[in-house]
Scaffold this motif. Structure first.
Motif, PDB file in Angstrom:
ATOM      1  N   GLY A  27       0.817  -1.207   0.000  1.00 41.23           N
ATOM      2  CA  GLY A  27       0.000   0.000   0.000  1.00 41.23           C
ATOM      3  C   GLY A  27       0.850   1.256   0.000  1.00 41.23           C
ATOM      4  O   GLY A  27       2.052   1.223   0.262  1.00 41.23           O
ATOM      5  N   ILE A  28       0.205   2.375  -0.307  1.00 46.64           N
ATOM      6  CA  ILE A  28       0.879   3.672  -0.330  1.00 46.64           C
ATOM      7  C   ILE A  28       0.703   4.348   1.021  1.00 46.64           C
ATOM      8  O   ILE A  28      -0.386   4.355   1.595  1.00 46.64           O
ATOM      9  CB  ILE A  28       0.315   4.551  -1.467  1.00 46.64           C
ATOM     10  CG1 ILE A  28       0.627   3.889  -2.817  1.00 46.64           C
ATOM     11  CG2 ILE A  28       0.886   5.957  -1.419  1.00 46.64           C
ATOM     12  CD1 ILE A  28       0.027   4.601  -4.011  1.00 46.64           C
ATOM     13  N   SER A  32       3.102   1.287   9.140  1.00 50.97           N
ATOM     14  CA  SER A  32       3.128   0.274  10.189  1.00 50.97           C
ATOM     15  C   SER A  32       2.376  -0.949   9.684  1.00 50.97           C
ATOM     16  O   SER A  32       1.687  -0.894   8.674  1.00 50.97           O
ATOM     17  CB  SER A  32       2.489   0.819  11.473  1.00 50.97           C
ATOM     18  OG  SER A  32       1.125   1.119  11.257  1.00 50.97           O
ATOM     19  N   GLY A  33       2.540  -2.053  10.403  1.00 51.81           N
ATOM     20  CA  GLY A  33       1.867  -3.279  10.012  1.00 51.81           C
ATOM     21  C   GLY A  33       2.818  -4.286   9.422  1.00 51.81           C
ATOM     22  O   GLY A  33       4.041  -4.190   9.555  1.00 51.81           O
ATOM     23  N   SER A  34       2.253  -5.279   8.759  1.00 52.09           N
ATOM     24  CA  SER A  34       3.015  -6.413   8.245  1.00 52.09           C
ATOM     25  C   SER A  34       4.034  -6.001   7.187  1.00 52.09           C
ATOM     26  O   SER A  34       3.730  -5.223   6.288  1.00 52.09           O
ATOM     27  CB  SER A  34       2.064  -7.435   7.628  1.00 52.09           C
ATOM     28  OG  SER A  34       1.191  -7.918   8.608  1.00 52.09           O
ATOM     29  N   ILE A  35       5.215  -6.558   7.329  1.00 52.99           N
ATOM     30  CA  ILE A  35       6.285  -6.337   6.355  1.00 52.99           C
ATOM     31  C   ILE A  35       6.227  -7.458   5.328  1.00 52.99           C
ATOM     32  O   ILE A  35       6.252  -8.641   5.676  1.00 52.99           O
ATOM     33  CB  ILE A  35       7.652  -6.283   7.058  1.00 52.99           C
ATOM     34  CG1 ILE A  35       7.689  -5.067   7.987  1.00 52.99           C
ATOM     35  CG2 ILE A  35       8.787  -6.238   6.037  1.00 52.99           C
ATOM     36  CD1 ILE A  35       8.880  -5.020   8.906  1.00 52.99           C
ATOM     37  N   VAL A  36       6.134  -7.076   4.043  1.00 48.20           N
ATOM     38  CA  VAL A  36       6.026  -8.030   2.944  1.00 48.20           C
ATOM     39  C   VAL A  36       7.385  -8.646   2.620  1.00 48.20           C
ATOM     40  O   VAL A  36       7.507  -9.844   2.395  1.00 48.20           O
ATOM     41  CB  VAL A  36       5.431  -7.348   1.688  1.00 48.20           C
ATOM     42  CG1 VAL A  36       5.435  -8.268   0.490  1.00 48.20           C
ATOM     43  CG2 VAL A  36       4.049  -6.821   1.979  1.00 48.20           C
ATOM     44  N   THR A  37       8.410  -7.814   2.581  1.00 49.83           N
ATOM     45  CA  THR A  37       9.773  -8.270   2.296  1.00 49.83           C
ATOM     46  C   THR A  37      10.750  -7.220   2.816  1.00 49.83           C
ATOM     47  O   THR A  37      10.361  -6.093   3.116  1.00 49.83           O
ATOM     48  CB  THR A  37       9.995  -8.512   0.776  1.00 49.83           C
ATOM     49  OG1 THR A  37      11.244  -9.188   0.592  1.00 49.83           O
ATOM     50  CG2 THR A  37       9.983  -7.222  -0.017  1.00 49.83           C
ATOM     51  N   SER A  38      12.001  -7.596   2.907  1.00 45.37           N
ATOM     52  CA  SER A  38      13.057  -6.691   3.366  1.00 45.37           C
ATOM     53  C   SER A  38      14.297  -6.883   2.507  1.00 45.37           C
ATOM     54  O   SER A  38      14.461  -7.923   1.865  1.00 45.37           O
ATOM     55  CB  SER A  38      13.416  -6.960   4.830  1.00 45.37           C
ATOM     56  OG  SER A  38      12.346  -6.669   5.682  1.00 45.37           O
ATOM     57  N   ALA A  39      15.149  -5.878   2.518  1.00 45.08           N
ATOM     58  CA  ALA A  39      16.430  -5.951   1.832  1.00 45.08           C
ATOM     59  C   ALA A  39      17.420  -5.085   2.594  1.00 45.08           C
ATOM     60  O   ALA A  39      17.027  -4.265   3.427  1.00 45.08           O
ATOM     61  CB  ALA A  39      16.301  -5.460   0.390  1.00 45.08           C
ATOM     62  N   THR A  40      18.699  -5.268   2.301  1.00 46.76           N
ATOM     63  CA  THR A  40      19.759  -4.453   2.889  1.00 46.76           C
ATOM     64  C   THR A  40      20.621  -3.932   1.750  1.00 46.76           C
ATOM     65  O   THR A  40      20.961  -4.686   0.829  1.00 46.76           O
ATOM     66  CB  THR A  40      20.614  -5.278   3.863  1.00 46.76           C
ATOM     67  OG1 THR A  40      19.765  -5.810   4.882  1.00 46.76           O
ATOM     68  CG2 THR A  40      21.684  -4.422   4.520  1.00 46.76           C
ATOM     69  N   GLY A  54       2.057  -4.316  -7.663  1.00 43.53           N
ATOM     70  CA  GLY A  54       1.269  -3.479  -6.765  1.00 43.53           C
ATOM     71  C   GLY A  54       2.065  -2.299  -6.268  1.00 43.53           C
ATOM     72  O   GLY A  54       3.206  -2.056  -6.670  1.00 43.53           O
ATOM     73  N   ASN A  55       1.428  -1.538  -5.370  1.00 41.06           N
ATOM     74  CA  ASN A  55       2.048  -0.364  -4.761  1.00 41.06           C
ATOM     75  C   ASN A  55       2.490  -0.693  -3.339  1.00 41.06           C
ATOM     76  O   ASN A  55       1.788  -1.391  -2.603  1.00 41.06           O
ATOM     77  CB  ASN A  55       1.067   0.804  -4.735  1.00 41.06           C
ATOM     78  CG  ASN A  55       0.730   1.281  -6.118  1.00 41.06           C
ATOM     79  OD1 ASN A  55       1.611   1.531  -6.931  1.00 41.06           O
ATOM     80  ND2 ASN A  55      -0.545   1.406  -6.415  1.00 41.06           N
ATOM     81  N   TYR A  56       3.629  -0.127  -2.963  1.00 39.60           N
ATOM     82  CA  TYR A  56       4.224  -0.428  -1.672  1.00 39.60           C
ATOM     83  C   TYR A  56       4.826   0.829  -1.048  1.00 39.60           C
ATOM     84  O   TYR A  56       5.136   1.793  -1.745  1.00 39.60           O
ATOM     85  CB  TYR A  56       5.333  -1.480  -1.835  1.00 39.60           C
ATOM     86  CG  TYR A  56       4.834  -2.796  -2.347  1.00 39.60           C
ATOM     87  CD1 TYR A  56       4.432  -3.793  -1.473  1.00 39.60           C
ATOM     88  CD2 TYR A  56       4.752  -3.041  -3.716  1.00 39.60           C
ATOM     89  CE1 TYR A  56       3.955  -5.014  -1.942  1.00 39.60           C
ATOM     90  CE2 TYR A  56       4.285  -4.262  -4.199  1.00 39.60           C
ATOM     91  CZ  TYR A  56       3.883  -5.238  -3.300  1.00 39.60           C
ATOM     92  OH  TYR A  56       3.414  -6.435  -3.770  1.00 39.60           O
ATOM     93  N   THR A  57       5.032   0.767   0.268  1.00 33.96           N
ATOM     94  CA  THR A  57       5.770   1.798   0.989  1.00 33.96           C
ATOM     95  C   THR A  57       7.032   1.163   1.539  1.00 33.96           C
ATOM     96  O   THR A  57       6.974   0.139   2.229  1.00 33.96           O
ATOM     97  CB  THR A  57       4.941   2.384   2.144  1.00 33.96           C
ATOM     98  OG1 THR A  57       3.756   2.960   1.616  1.00 33.96           O
ATOM     99  CG2 THR A  57       5.724   3.456   2.892  1.00 33.96           C
ATOM    100  N   ALA A  58       8.188   1.749   1.229  1.00 32.61           N
ATOM    101  CA  ALA A  58       9.467   1.272   1.747  1.00 32.61           C
ATOM    102  C   ALA A  58       9.884   2.151   2.914  1.00 32.61           C
ATOM    103  O   ALA A  58       9.762   3.380   2.859  1.00 32.61           O
ATOM    104  CB  ALA A  58      10.524   1.319   0.650  1.00 32.61           C
TER     105      ALA A  58
END
Length: 167
Positions: A27-28, A32-40, A54-58
């Motif tokens: 979502g945009i 807060s809430g569930s994390i779909v994926t992470s990276a470093t 889809g749309n996401y917030t990083a």
């Protein structure tokens, strides 16, 4: 799914930031809430994410920088490149930082800031040709001037004075 690549840079010097944690939520403007994926990020500040269309917030986090949020769009079967953003090193109390970033075009944008000079009727003007000063009047300076796409262009106000500031 689609792939998203980009770089996280230091707003002061434009260099890539290593070891930034990027947590992605669906979502945009979802902070807060569930994390779909992470990276470093790698040693050059670069990252890659693979997520469903889809749309996401990083959310970009690093102990030496202010947490930064930015929007991502994933298009199935495609790679979105140069999804870059800048992070501001933590500020001292009372400081303000203005960060300008942009895309492929225009090739170059310029930051200009004018403001009051105490005890004077004239105004200061900080830009690429007059970078200002951190330690003397106007206590405002151009940290970083980018001329090769994307930015950042960064101006820091170290000490504020009564009056109008124009960016």
């Amino acid at each position: 799914s689609g792939s998203i690549t980009g770089e996280l840079t230091n707003a002061i010097n434009g260099e890539g930031i290593e070891n930034v944690t990027i947590d992605v939520r669906q979502g945009i403007n979802v902070r807060s809430g569930s994390i779909v994926t992470s990276a470093t990020t790698n040693q050059n500040g670069q990252y890659q994410l693979n997520v469903d269309a889809g749309n996401y917030t990083a959310q970009a986090s690093h102990p030496d920088f202010n947490t930064t949020f930015f929007t991502l769009t994933s298009i199935g079967g495609q790679t979105q490149v140069n999804i870059n953003t800048s992070m501001s090193p933590r500020l001292a109390e009372g400081e303000i930082r203005i960060i300008l970033t942009w895309g492929d075009t225009p090739y170059d944008l310029d930051s200009h800031l004018t403001g009051p000079i105490p005890g004077n009727t004239t105004r200061f003007h900080v830009f690429y040709s007059d970078e200002g000063s951190r330690d003397s009047s106007p206590f405002t300076f151009l940290d970083h001037d980018d001329t090769q796409q994307f930015g950042p262009e960064t101006i820091t106000i170290v000490e504020q004075f009564d009056g109008v500031y124009r960016y």
